[in-house]
Design an enzyme around this catalytic site. Structure first.
Site: not given
Ligand code: NAD
Length: 720
Positions: A121, A143
C-alpha cells in the site's frame, strides 16, 4: 540533518532523498506507531524543504515492508470499541499515505524484497515503482486471507491502477505476485537488478518526476471502468458475492467488506473511495472474526511453531534417520513427510513385501503428481531414495526415533514395541501415532518409558499441519524436547497435551461426530445435518466424513473403551445409532456403498430406507440450533479437557482445533468461541441445550464458576 528512528534519511547532492526503511528491534519492517509518526514528519519535511526534489523509498532489511503489526492489532481489536473508535483505528495510516501522494513532490518505491499488505500500500501511494528482478520479491495484499482487508488505500489504488476485474481477485485471494507478474500487470513500472533499483528510481525522479497520481488528474478513468459503470462490472460483483457466500457460508465478513469497498469506492473520486474503505475496515474492527483469526492462526500458531513449549536447556536434536513401523495409510504418509524434510526413513511392516508395496504406492502417487505438473521427477527420485523398506527389525538399529503406526490395538502395538526396543540404539525415542489409546498404558512393560511419547499425526500426513504430542506419565523432558525438534523439522505445528483416552483432538472431534449420530437418531436427515455443519463453517459434514473414513475404526475404539472401562463406561449420545449402522444395518461407509448415504458409482445419494429406521422429525428443523449444537458440543468437550488438565494452554487448544480437526477458523478455535460468546452466555445456552437434548450439554461446576467470574481464556489485558 533530520533523523528518524524507523528509517535512514539521506539527501543527495542531486536533491533526491533516499529513505531506507529499517524498523529497529524487528526482523521485518512492520508498521507501528513509530513508523507512522516518522512518515508523517518526513512528508511534512519533504513538502517544506525546497531542496528536496523527490524521495526514493527502499529498505535495509530483506523485505521491503511486511505490513501491519499484527500483534499490536490483536491487542487493539480486543478491546470493545464504539463505531467512532473503530473508524479512528481504520484511519490510523490511510491519511498519511494520501498526504504522501499529494505532497507535490514525486515519490518512488525501490522494492528490494517482499512488499506485503501495508508495504504494498505504501508502494502504491508512491508515484513510481521499480522492483528488483529477484525471486525474493513478492507483492501482495493478503489481508483477506487473515480475515482482514487492506485498510491503507489498497482497495482504492490497486483497482484504479490495474482495473477492478484484475484487482478484485488478487485481493480476495491474497495472490503473491513475482516482480515479472507485477510488471505484466503494470503494478510496477519497471524491474531492474537488485543493486540498480535505487538508481533507476532516482533517475526517474530526476528525469520524469511526475508528482500527481493518475487518479488525481482531471478526466481520469479507471481501466475498464469503476463502480457500477458497466454491465460487466455489475456481473462481476454479483458473481463474486455469490462465490464468497458459497465459500464462506456468510461466516467471513472480510471478503464482503472488501467487495463493498471496491464496488462502491471505485464509483466515486478517490477521497470518497478512501472514506468508504475506512468505513468497511471499521466494521471488521467491530467484528470478533478478524481478531480471533489473526490471534489463533498468526500469533499463537507463530509462537507454537517457535516451540514455546520446549523444555529449556536440552540440546536440540538433528534428525538424519528415523524408523516408521506400519506402512499403511499413516506410515506411508509419515515416511513421505520425513523424506520431504531430508530425513532418511526405515519403513517397516510385517513383511518386506508389504513395506515395499507402500513405497510403490507412494511412487505411483508421485507419478500422478508429476503427470499433473505438480512435482518434478528429480524431487520424487530424491524422496524415494530416502525411504528404505524393511521387514526385519534389525533395520531400526541406527534410527534416532522410531514411530509406530500399526493397527489401533494395544496387543499389536505392545508386541511391536517389544521387538523395536530390543534392537533400538540406547537413547533413541520410541513413539506411537495412536489416535486414542492412552500413552501411559501403552508404555507399560517398556524398559525406558522416559523415552516413550505419543506423536499423533493427522491424515493425510503430508497435508495436515498439526501434530498432537502426548506426554505420558513417564515421558521425560528430553524426550518431549527432542520430539518437538522432529515436528519442527517436519515443518508441522505441535501442540503438547497430557495423557487421556482420545487425548485432546480425538475427544473433541468425537463429541461432534457423536452429536451428529444423535441427530440422526432424532430423525433428522443426514444431508440436513451435514449442511448445517457446513453452514457453521466446518469443511465437511460429519456424516459424509464418517462415510468416507468408514465407521469400523471408530466403533472398534468405542468397543475397546467399553471393555477397558467396564461398569464405568457410559454410552455417548450417538452410540445407539453408531452401533446400528455398524451391526444390524451393516452400513459402514462409502467403501461398502452404504452408510448414512447410498453410493452409486461412487456418487453420494440420500438413503431412501432411513425414514423406516428413524422416524423423521416433524416440522421444520432449526438450522441455527443445529449449527450451535455442533459448534458448542466441541467447545464444551474442549473445556472439559482443560478442566481435566489434558490441555493446559487455550492457545494450543485453539490452534489444535482449527489445524487438526477442522474447527471453523473464523471462530478462532474452541476456546475463542467460548470467550466470544461470553462465558456466561455460553453456560446459559448449554444449560438450555441440556434441558432439551441431554445432560452431555450440562456445564461442569468448574465452567460455571468461570462463568460467574466471567473469566476469559484470553483475558483482554494479555490478548496477544
Ligand atoms: P492402516 O491399516 O492403513 O495401516 C496399518 C499398517 O500396519 C498396515 O500396513 C499393517 O500391515 C501394519 N501392521 C499391522 N500389524 C503390524 C505388525 N505387527 N508389524 C508391522 N506392521 C504391522 O492404519 P492407519 O490408518 O495407517 O493407522 C495406523 C495408526 O495410526 C493407528 O494407530 C491409528 O489409530 C493411527 N491414526 C490413524 C489416522 C487415520 O486417519 N487413519 C489418523 C491418526 C492416527
Amino acid at each position: 540533518m533530520t533523523s528518524y528512528s524507523t528509517f535512514r534519511f539521506e539527501l543527495g547532492d542531486d536533491g533526491v532523498a533516499l529513505v531506507t526503511l529499517d524498523v529497529p528491534g524487528s526482523s521485518a519492517n512492520v508498521i507501528g506507531d513509530a513508523l507512522r509518526a516518522d512518515l508523517d514528519a518526513l512528508i511534512q519535511h519533504v513538502r517544506d524543504d525546497a531542496a528536496i526534489k523527490g524521495v526514493v523509498v527502499t529498505s535495509a532489511k530483506s523485505d521491503f515492508m511486511a505490513g501491519g503489526d499484527l500483534k499490536a492489532m490483536v491487542q487493539l481489536f480486543s478491546k470493545p470499541h464504539t463505531a467512532d473508535e473503530a473508524f479512528a483505528i481504520a484511519t490510523q495510516f490511510q491519511p498519511t499515505l494520501r498526504r504522501l501522494e499529494t505532497s507535490g513532490k514525486p515519490w518512488a518505491a525501490a522494492i528490494n524484497g517482499p512488499a506485503m499488505g501495508g508495504g504494498l500500500e505504501l508502494a502504491l501511494a508512491c508515484h513510481y515503482r521499480v522492483a528488483a528482478d529477484s525471486p525474493k520479491v513478492q507483492l501482495a495484499l493478503p489481508e483477506a486471507t487473515l480475515a482482514l482487508m487492506p485498510g491503507a488505500g489498497g482497495t482504492q489504488r490497486l483497482p484504479r491502477l490495474i482495473g477492478v476485474a484484475k484487482a478484485l481477485p488478487l485481493m480476495l485471494k491474497g495472490t503473491r505476485l513475482s516482480a515479472q507478474e507485477a510488471l505484466a500487470l503494470d503494478l510496477v513500472q519497471s524491474i531492474a537488478p537488485s543493486e540498480n533499483i535505487v538508481n533507476v528510481a532516482r533517475r526517474w525522479i530526476l528525469e520524469r518526476g511526475e508528482a500527481v497520481q493518475p487518479w488525481d488528474k482531471k478526466g481520469f478513468q479507471i481501466p475498464g471502468g469503476g463502480g457500477f459503470s458497466t454491465t460487466e462490472l455489475g456481473q462481476l460483483y454479483n458473481l463474486t458475492a455469490t462465490q464468497i457466500s458459497r465459500d464462506t457460508n456468510h461466516n467471513q465478513p472480510a471478503p464482503i467488506a472488501l467487495l463493498n469497498a471496491v464496488a462502491r469506492g471505485t464509483a466515486v473520486p478517490i477521497d470518497a473511495g478512501l472514506h468508504i474503505e475506512a468505513c468497511n475496515f471499521a466494521k471488521l474492527v467491530l467484528n470478533p472474526v478478524a481478531r480471533n483469526t489473526v490471534r489463533t492462526l498468526f500469533l499463537h500458531k507463530g509462537e507454537i511453531d517457535k516451540l514455546v513449549r520446549r523444555p529449556k536447556g536440552i540440546p536440540s536434536a538433528n534428525y538424519t534417520r528415523i524408523g516408521v513401523i506400519g506402512a499403511g495409510l499413516m506410515g506411508g504418509g509419515l515416511a513421505n513427510s520425513a523424506a520431504a524434510a531430508g530425513i532418511d526413513v526405515v519403513l517397516l511392516d510385517a513383511t518386506l513385501a508389504q513395506a515395499e508395496a507402500a513405497k510403490t504406492r507412494l511412487s505411483a502417487d508421485f507419478a500422478k503428481r508429476i503427470a499433473k505438473g505438480r512435482m518434478k521427477q528429480d524431487k520424487a527420485d530424491a524422496l524415494l531414495a530416502r525411504i528404505h523398506p524393511a521387514g526385519d527389525y534389525a533395520a531400526l538399529s541406527d534410527c534416532q526415533l522410531v514411530i509406530e503406526a500399526v493397527f489401533e490395538d494395544v496387543a499389536v502395538k505392545r508386541d511391536v514395541f517389544r521387538k523395536a526396543a530390543a534392537v533400538m540404539a540406547p537413547g533413541a525415542i520410541l513413539a506411537s501415532n495412536t489416535s486414542t489409546l492412552p500413552i501411559s498404558e501403552l508404555a507399560e512393560g517398556l524398559a525406558h518409558p522416559d523415552r516413550f511419547i505419543g506423536l499423533h499425526f493427522f491424515s493425510p500426513v503430508d497435508r495436515m499441519p498439526l501434530v498432537e504430542i502426548i506426554v505420558g506419565k513417564g515421558t521425560s523432558d528430553a524426550t518431549l524436547a527432542e520430539s518437538l525438534d522432529l515436528v519442527k523439522a517436519l515443518r508441522k505445528t505441535p501442540i503438547v497435551v497430557n495423557d487421556s483416552r482420545g487425548f485432546f483432538t480425538s475427544r473433541v472431534i468425537s463429541a461432534y461426530i457423536q452429536e451428529a449420530f444423535a441427530m440422526v437418531g432424532e430423525g433428522l436427515a443426514p444431508a440436513l445435518i451435514d449442511n448445517a455443519a457446513k453452514m457453521a463453517g466446518f469443511p465437511v459434514g460429519p456424516l459424509a466424513m464418517m462415510d468416507d473414513i468408514g465407521m469400523d475404526n471408530g466403533y472398534k475404539a468405542t468397543m475397546t473403551e467399553r471393555e477397558v472401562l467396564g461398569s464405568a463406561w457410559r454410552p455417548s449420545a450417538g452410540f445407539v445409532v453408531q452401533e446400528m449402522f455398524c451391526t444390524t444395518l451393516d452400513r459402514r461407509g462409502r467403501r461398502q456403498g452404504a452408510g448414512f448415504y447410498d453410493y452409486e458409482n461412487d456418487k453420494r445419494k440420500p438413503w431412501a430406507g432411513l425414514a423406516e429406521v428413524f422416524t423423521p422429525e416433524a416440522g421444520t428443523a432449526n438450522i441455527d440450533e443445529l449449527k450451535q449444537r455442533l459448534l458448542f458440543i466441541e467447545a464444551l468437550e474442549a473445556a472439559r479437557c482443560m478442566e481435566e488438565g489434558v490441555i493446559t494452554d487455550a492457545a494450543e487448544g485453539d490452534v489444535g482445533s482449527v489445524l487438526g480437526i477442522g474447527y471453523p477458523s473464523y471462530t478462532g478455535g474452541v476456546f475463542s468461541l467460548i470467550d466470544t460468546t461470553g462465558t456466561r452466555a455460553f453456560v446459559e445456552a448449554c444449560d438450555k441445550l441440556a434441558d432439551r437434548f441431554g445432560e452431555r450439554y450440562r456445564p461442569s461446576a468448574w465452567l460455571r464458576e468461570r462463568a460467574e467470574r466471567n473469566e476469559l481464556f484470553f483475558p483482554l489485558s494479555m490478548a496477544a
